[in-house]
Design a protein around this motif. Structure first.
Motif, PDB file in Angstrom:
ATOM      1  N   ASP B  90       0.825  -1.203   0.000  1.00 31.74           N
ATOM      2  CA  ASP B  90       0.000   0.000   0.000  1.00 31.74           C
ATOM      3  C   ASP B  90       0.860   1.255   0.000  1.00 31.74           C
ATOM      4  O   ASP B  90       0.548   2.242  -0.654  1.00 31.74           O
ATOM      5  N   PHE B  91       1.944   1.191   0.749  1.00 30.72           N
ATOM      6  CA  PHE B  91       2.852   2.329   0.855  1.00 30.72           C
ATOM      7  C   PHE B  91       3.504   2.617  -0.490  1.00 30.72           C
ATOM      8  O   PHE B  91       3.506   3.745  -0.975  1.00 30.72           O
ATOM      9  N   ASP B  92       4.028   1.558  -1.131  1.00 35.17           N
ATOM     10  CA  ASP B  92       4.728   1.750  -2.401  1.00 35.17           C
ATOM     11  C   ASP B  92       3.787   2.216  -3.508  1.00 35.17           C
ATOM     12  O   ASP B  92       4.193   2.936  -4.412  1.00 35.17           O
ATOM     13  N   GLU B  93       2.541   1.780  -3.443  1.00 38.17           N
ATOM     14  CA  GLU B  93       1.616   2.092  -4.530  1.00 38.17           C
ATOM     15  C   GLU B  93       0.893   3.418  -4.333  1.00 38.17           C
ATOM     16  O   GLU B  93       0.163   3.862  -5.217  1.00 38.17           O
ATOM     17  N   GLY B  94       1.077   4.029  -3.160  1.00 31.33           N
ATOM     18  CA  GLY B  94       0.376   5.286  -2.895  1.00 31.33           C
ATOM     19  C   GLY B  94      -1.033   5.077  -2.356  1.00 31.33           C
ATOM     20  O   GLY B  94      -1.768   6.032  -2.139  1.00 31.33           O
ATOM     21  N   VAL B  95      -1.408   3.819  -2.147  1.00 30.76           N
ATOM     22  CA  VAL B  95      -2.743   3.538  -1.607  1.00 30.76           C
ATOM     23  C   VAL B  95      -2.845   4.009  -0.160  1.00 30.76           C
ATOM     24  O   VAL B  95      -3.887   4.494   0.288  1.00 30.76           O
ATOM     25  N   LEU B  96      -1.713   3.914   0.537  1.00 28.32           N
ATOM     26  CA  LEU B  96      -1.705   4.321   1.934  1.00 28.32           C
ATOM     27  C   LEU B  96      -1.964   5.822   2.077  1.00 28.32           C
ATOM     28  O   LEU B  96      -2.699   6.259   2.960  1.00 28.32           O
TER      29      LEU B  96
END
Lengths: 215, 239, 255
Positions: B90-96
């Motif tokens: 989530d962090f890497d994908e910007g979802v976070l």
């Protein structure tokens, strides 16, 4: 000038022992489009993240509808749409699933609307294809599809046009223009020349620290 | 083209439940799409357990005595291993970032995320335990109580571990650092979990021990997501 | 009120104050330490059960005591960091964490040395020793996390969260370890619940505890000063103190 939606004053930001900008001032009112300009590494992304409340290590003040942002946080978030550098798309899910998950907290958005939004960004043939099979530009478009369903008055778009083709840019510009006339406010960064009437720009170079402040 | 609605800053609050269900559905779906990866912690669990008869002693008496401890330690390590993925994608994908910008309380979002993580990593360990318990010559009663303690204990491991996962997000060598931060905090859960089974074997009443584990679970559910949410904000701010 | 806090949080102000207090802290702690040592090692009566080997408590108890209270102090500073974002609180945490770890190690080491003549073995999985070992783990985690995050502000807040989580867990850990201990080994050696110590023993012990606290205060100030100098290395007042750079240069005083 109407009451600014979002107003920042005296913003300074230091990252990794480097001052990016000092005493930055900006304000956006309904109907404004503000383009942040500056070379790579000048702090554009950091500034947008600060304005969205994601980056907190800074000095200065940000006001939302005239009140300090920290006190109005929930109200602010309800009225903000932010699309960051990383588009917030899960590669294992399809565009439809991604958009559905992202907008699940919004009332009154059904699959029909989601599909028409994905159609608006020319992704209709791909709505059931997992995103990791799509190109970078198409993944970006999945994130941008949320714009077509947005009733949030403030948009913050980081690198909005990256990897988007000419037609895509043109239709986005039309959307932005429509948005402004409907009273929405937009803050964005892009390296593309922007063709939207009434757009203002703000160069970060104006707020770069004086040379002697660096060391 | 869609019609843009009239824009005025909205005052009404937004529904919480659909947003939470959205998070749960997205997480479970994403996990389902990479289901082969979900077996890895489970296989790791079995392998660690297999090391003990091989490395220490295959004697029935030894295994019966230490079986509960072995299974608990293996479950703990397996959970620790899987925690790195809890927020990383989530962090890497910007979802976070998007999750942090939802108007719904982050506390509840974190709660749902950790719960879905437990469903796909903790619960399979509990389901696998009876088989391994038989292989370690535990008797039926002990296996039953062992499963019960793991059922109550593994969510505690997930909730406490989430704090460490959130704190080490985006750091280099996050995996080993995560273990370093979290293992000391796991010790009470481990003690009460294995202690309960030891007490069962010794014929002592265990109701109060299980109640203690339950209390740990309640504390973990109520407090840990706060710390996790704070840590997520810090890590995202630093990225 | 706010002004006062702001002043209290100012690294420059603290640097000056600390310089004034430190000689007193060091002097009084050394004085008390020598007094306590001589009293405890030479004049206090031998223990009726352990003879002279018990005298290691004059080091063991103060270190163990301080190791635990240092963690609590860090937790208080952690709250201050999170609530008021005071820089100095984080400086304190960063400066004290390694000291706390060393104290914990010393407590464990002296415990082991004490264990040899008392229990006949260097290490025993006794509830107190085990709790101290876990405390050492907690300190290691705090130090490792602090080092891993490069950004000063993020590091401060992340460490504060970790310390607070740790301090909430310490009583749970202590309780669980004690429970575990009674489950696994019925209490055979209970040296701690002897009839109360005679004053000839506990007065020097108290002196030693006090001495170590003062010493801790001194070393905390010293390390905080170092940390402040490093963090403020670009400000004019540090350049003026250190005589480096050209003091006229900086217009930015991060105060």
């Amino acid at each position: 000038m109407p009451v600014p939606l979002l107003q920042a004053s005296g913003l300074s930001c230091e990252r990794d022992d480097r001052l990016l900008f000092v005493d930055l001032e900006l304000a956006v009112a309904p109907g404004d489009l503000l383009q942040i300009e500056g070379p790579n590494g000048s702090g554009k992304t950091t500034l947008l993240r600060m304005l969205a409340g994601l980056h907190t290590g800074f000095e200065g003040e940000i006001r939302w509808c005239g009140e300090p942002l920290a006190r109005q946080r929930e109200h602010f978030l309800r009225n903000l749409l932010y699309i960051g550098h990383r588009p917030g798309i899960k590669p294992l899910l399809t565009p439809l699933e991604n958009l559905r998950a992202q907008l699940s907290g919004k009332p009154g958005v059904g699959d029909e609307q989601l599909e028409s939004a994905l159609d608006a960004v020319a992704l209709f043939p791909f709505i059931h294809v997992p995103c990791h099979h799509l190109s970078a530009g198409q993944q970006r478009r999945v994130a941008l599809a949320a714009l077509y369903l947005s009733d949030e008055p403030l948009w913050i778009l980081d690198e909005a046009f990256t990897a988007i083709d000419k037609d895509g840019v043109a239709s986005l510009e039309r959307l932005l223009h429509k948005r402004m006339s409907a009273g929405g406010a937009v803050i964005l960064t892009t390296h593309h020349p922007l063709h939207v009437d009434g757009a203002r720009s703000l160069s970060l170079a104006r707020f770069a620290p004086a040379a002697e402040d660096l060391f | 083209m869609l019609k843009l609605p009239r824009l005025t800053p909205r005052q009404e609050s937004q529904p919480v439940l659909p947003a939470l269900l959205g998070v749960l559905r997205r997480d479970l779906l994403a996990n389902f799409r990479r289901r082969q990866e979900l077996f890895n912690p489970l296989i790791f669990f079995v392998m660690v357990v297999a090391l003990f008869p091989l490395g220490v002693s295959p004697e029935v008496e030894f295994l019966r005595q230490s079986g509960a401890g072995i299974l608990w330690v293996a479950a703990l390590l397996s959970t620790l291993l899987s925690l790195d993925h809890l927020f990383r994608h989530d962090f890497d994908e910007g979802v976070l970032e998007q999750m942090l910008l939802q108007p719904q309380p982050l506390y509840l979002m974190v709660l749902v995320k950790v719960f879905s993580h437990w469903l796909v990593t903790g619960l399979p360990l509990v389901l696998m335990t009876p088989v391994l318990g038989v292989m370690l010559h535990l008797d039926g009663n002990s296996i039953g109580y062992l499963c019960l303690t793991l059922l109550v204990g593994t969510p505690v491991l997930s909730f406490i571990g989430a704090i460490g996962a959130a704190l080490t997000l985006g750091l280099r060598s996050a995996g080993i650092l995560l273990s370093l931060l979290i293992i000391p905090l796991y010790i009470p859960v481990l003690i009460f979990g294995t202690g309960t089974v030891t007490a069962v074997a010794a014929g002592l009443p265990v109701g109060s021990y299980i109640a203690l584990l339950g209390a740990l679970l309640v504390v973990a559910i109520t407090c840990a997501p706060f710390a996790t949410a704070a840590a997520l904000r810090i890590s995202v701010s630093n990225s | 009120m706010w002004q006062f806090f702001h002043k209290l949080g100012s690294p420059k102000w603290f640097y000056g104050i600390a310089s004034r207090f430190m000689p007193w802290l060091l002097g009084s702690s050394l004085l008390l330490m020598v007094a306590g040592m001589v009293w405890g090692l030479a004049f206090a009566p031998p223990d009726y059960l352990q003879g002279n080997s018990y005298r290691i408590i004059f080091i063991h108890v103060p270190t163990a005591f301080l190791a635990q209270s240092a963690y609590v102090m860090m937790a208080v500073a952690g709250i201050v960091t999170l609530v008021w974002r005071m820089k100095l609180a984080d400086v304190f945490v960063k400066a004290v964490a390694p000291v706390g770890a060393v104290l914990t190690f010393l407590a464990l080491f002296t415990g082991a040395v004490w264990g040899k003549p008392t229990w006949g073995t260097w290490w025993i999985w006794d509830a107190r020793l085990t709790s101290m070992l876990i405390l050492l783990f907690l300190y290691c985690g705090v130090i490792a996390l602090g080092n891993a995050i490069a950004d000063e502000k993020s590091s401060a807040r992340a460490v504060a969260v970790l310390v607070l989580v740790g301090v909430v867990n310490i009583p749970i850990i202590k309780y669980s370890v004690e429970w575990w201990n009674t489950l696994h080994q019925p209490a055979t050696f209970k040296l701690t619940e002897k009839p109360s110590m005679p004053p000839e023993m506990w007065v020097p012990l108290l002196v030693m505890v006090l001495a170590l606290y003062l010493f801790f205060g001194w070393i905390a100030c010293l390390r905080m000063q170092n940390e402040i100098l490093y963090r403020e290395r670009r400000s004019s007042w540090v350049k003026a103190i250190m005589g480096t750079g050209n003091a006229r240069a900086s217009a930015k005083v991060t105060d």
